[in-house]
Scaffold this motif. Structure first.
Motif, short mmCIF file in Angstrom:
data_model
loop_
_atom_site.label_atom_id
_atom_site.label_comp_id
_atom_site.label_asym_id
_atom_site.label_seq_id
_atom_site.Cartn_x
_atom_site.Cartn_y
_atom_site.Cartn_z
N LEU A 25 0.66 -4.59 -7.11
CA LEU A 25 1.09 -3.19 -7.08
C LEU A 25 0.17 -2.31 -7.91
O LEU A 25 -0.12 -1.17 -7.54
N LEU A 26 -0.28 -2.83 -9.05
CA LEU A 26 -1.22 -2.07 -9.88
C LEU A 26 -2.51 -1.79 -9.11
O LEU A 26 -3.07 -0.70 -9.19
N GLU A 27 -2.98 -2.78 -8.37
CA GLU A 27 -4.19 -2.59 -7.57
C GLU A 27 -3.98 -1.50 -6.53
O GLU A 27 -4.84 -0.63 -6.33
N ALA A 28 -2.81 -1.54 -5.86
CA ALA A 28 -2.50 -0.51 -4.86
C ALA A 28 -2.37 0.86 -5.51
O ALA A 28 -2.78 1.87 -4.94
N LEU A 29 -1.81 0.89 -6.71
CA LEU A 29 -1.70 2.15 -7.46
C LEU A 29 -3.08 2.73 -7.74
O LEU A 29 -3.34 3.92 -7.54
N TYR A 34 21.90 5.63 -9.88
CA TYR A 34 21.76 6.97 -10.47
C TYR A 34 20.41 7.58 -10.10
O TYR A 34 20.33 8.78 -9.77
N ALA A 35 19.35 6.77 -10.15
CA ALA A 35 18.02 7.28 -9.81
C ALA A 35 17.99 7.81 -8.38
O ALA A 35 17.40 8.86 -8.11
N LYS A 36 18.65 7.11 -7.45
CA LYS A 36 18.71 7.61 -6.08
C LYS A 36 19.53 8.89 -5.99
O LYS A 36 19.19 9.80 -5.24
N ASP A 37 20.61 8.94 -6.77
CA ASP A 37 21.48 10.12 -6.74
C ASP A 37 20.73 11.38 -7.18
O ASP A 37 21.02 12.49 -6.69
N VAL A 38 19.79 11.23 -8.12
CA VAL A 38 19.05 12.40 -8.61
C VAL A 38 17.77 12.64 -7.81
O VAL A 38 16.95 13.46 -8.20
N GLY A 39 17.59 11.90 -6.71
CA GLY A 39 16.52 12.21 -5.78
C GLY A 39 15.25 11.40 -5.91
O GLY A 39 14.25 11.72 -5.25
N LEU A 40 15.24 10.35 -6.74
CA LEU A 40 14.03 9.54 -6.89
C LEU A 40 13.94 8.51 -5.77
O LEU A 40 14.95 7.94 -5.35
N THR A 41 12.74 8.27 -5.29
CA THR A 41 12.48 7.17 -4.37
C THR A 41 12.36 5.90 -5.20
O THR A 41 11.57 5.83 -6.13
N THR A 42 13.16 4.88 -4.88
CA THR A 42 13.20 3.68 -5.69
C THR A 42 12.42 2.55 -5.03
O THR A 42 12.71 2.15 -3.91
N VAL A 43 11.43 2.04 -5.75
CA VAL A 43 10.65 0.88 -5.33
C VAL A 43 11.04 -0.26 -6.26
O VAL A 43 10.97 -0.13 -7.48
N THR A 44 11.45 -1.40 -5.68
CA THR A 44 11.97 -2.50 -6.50
C THR A 44 11.26 -3.80 -6.20
O THR A 44 11.10 -4.18 -5.04
N LEU A 75 12.48 0.83 -1.11
CA LEU A 75 11.44 -0.12 -0.70
C LEU A 75 11.57 -1.35 -1.59
O LEU A 75 11.37 -1.26 -2.80
N LEU A 76 11.95 -2.47 -0.99
CA LEU A 76 12.16 -3.70 -1.74
C LEU A 76 11.00 -4.66 -1.51
O LEU A 76 10.67 -4.96 -0.36
N GLN A 104 0.83 -1.20 0.00
CA GLN A 104 0.00 0.00 0.00
C GLN A 104 0.87 1.26 0.00
O GLN A 104 0.56 2.23 -0.69
N ARG A 105 1.94 1.22 0.77
CA ARG A 105 2.86 2.37 0.78
C ARG A 105 3.50 2.55 -0.59
O ARG A 105 3.64 3.67 -1.09
N ALA A 106 3.88 1.43 -1.22
CA ALA A 106 4.45 1.51 -2.57
C ALA A 106 3.45 2.11 -3.54
O ALA A 106 3.80 2.93 -4.40
N GLY A 107 2.18 1.72 -3.42
CA GLY A 107 1.15 2.28 -4.29
C GLY A 107 1.04 3.78 -4.14
O GLY A 107 0.89 4.50 -5.14
#
Length: 310
Positions: A280-284, A230-240, A255-256, A149-152
């Motif tokens: 994840l799509l449902e949570a989105l 790189y995504a983290k370096d430019v400030g993005l929150t990464t969900v994997t 968030l893994l 839910q947090r990832a969504g």
């Protein structure tokens, strides 16, 4: 399967730990999740600095949690595809005198009986049974829905939303992006590597992106690890979404969400990661107020265009 510190979930949040390995879940009673053998094993690994080989052993143990207490060090080495001395060093890294002491401890924290044998299944049936077990494990993890839910919420808030998946994970990223684009106003698929991938991330950031979703499956391309960093370096929150909490991408994932792959056939099978992507799509959708209206609009347009055969 490491704990999401902000929600108490069983999925992994790894905010730049020194070791690069995600912390493991605590006991089921403490976190409110299923007290399964796999979760108890994860608790055993918490806080330890593990090498890539040791993470591979740990991942193999989690996948065969009920059987591991009954395996010799040689059998565990064969299961993980490592050397027998590597298993001994792994036990010492966890704080035990050797593998016998680790196995004795395991017999105290997992069920007393090993898992039932597969019987007379042929190799194709065994592969299906292994995937069913992966799905059961995913269902156990989803007993606490808060990390998903947090990832969504994180993904829904990112405009645009870049979705990364290369090589074996490209189809997972494509499937998620295809459906997400029906409800999210701006989804950007990153399923081809090369020198332009960082340019595309920069463009997404300039357009207002706040997060990136990554699908990472073995064998893990170095380019995926570099792109996440790189995504983290430019400030993005990464969900994997990855095959294991011990995957190489864990260090660069805020968030893994782990979902195991099947390894019984010549090529890995990824039913659990695919299903986790749909969850994840449902949570989105739950965090996009306009999602239902967008779906209804698409259905109306599809009917007017005769897009699908009835």
């Amino acid at each position: 399967m490491s704990v999401d510190r902000s929600t108490g979930g069983v999925f992994g949040e790894t905010p730049g730990t020194a070791s690069g390995a995600p912390s493991a879940a605590g006991s089921g009673a403490a976190s409110g999740v299923t007290d399964s053998p796999a979760n108890r094993l994860q608790a055993l690994f918490e806080g330890h600095r593990l090498t890539p080989t040791q993470r591979r052993i740990a991942h193999s143990m989690v996948r065969r949690a009920a059987d591991v207490p009954f395996l010799s060090s040689v059998e565990l080495a064969e299961l993980a595809g490592v050397s027998q001395p590597s298993v001994t060093r792994f036990a010492v890294a966890l704080g035990f005198d050797g593998y016998p002491a680790l196995r004795k401890h395991l017999r105290e924290v997992v069920p007393a009986e090993p898992a039932a044998e597969g019987g007379a299944f042929n190799e194709y049936q065994q592969a299906v049974e292994a995937e069913i077990e992966n799905l059961r494990h995913l269902a156990e993890l989803l007993a606490d829905p808060r990390p998903v839910q947090r990832a969504g919420r994180i993904l829904a808030a990112s405009r645009p939303l870049p979705v990364l998946g290369l090589r074996a994970a490209a189809s997972q990223a494509y499937g998620f992006a295809y459906f997400a684009a029906k409800v999210h106003p701006d989804v950007r698929l990153l399923n081809e590597g090369g020198t332009m991938i960082q340019d595309r991330i920069d463009a997404a950031v300039r357009a207002g992106a706040s997060a990136l979703l990554c699908f990472a499956l073995p064998r893990h391309p170095r380019e995926v690890v570099d792109t996440l960093a790189y995504a983290k370096d430019v400030g993005l929150t990464t969900v994997t979404v990855a095959d294991s909490a011990f995957a190489p991408v864990a260090k660069y994932s805020d968030l893994l969400l782990p979902a195991a792959v099947g390894t019984g056939l010549a090529f890995d099978t990824a039913c659990a990661p695919m299903l986790l992507g749909r969850v994840l799509l449902e949570a989105l959708c739950d965090d996009l107020p306009e999602a239902q209206a967008r779906l209804e609009e698409f259905d109306a347009q599809a009917a007017a265009r005769g897009l699908f055969v009835e």
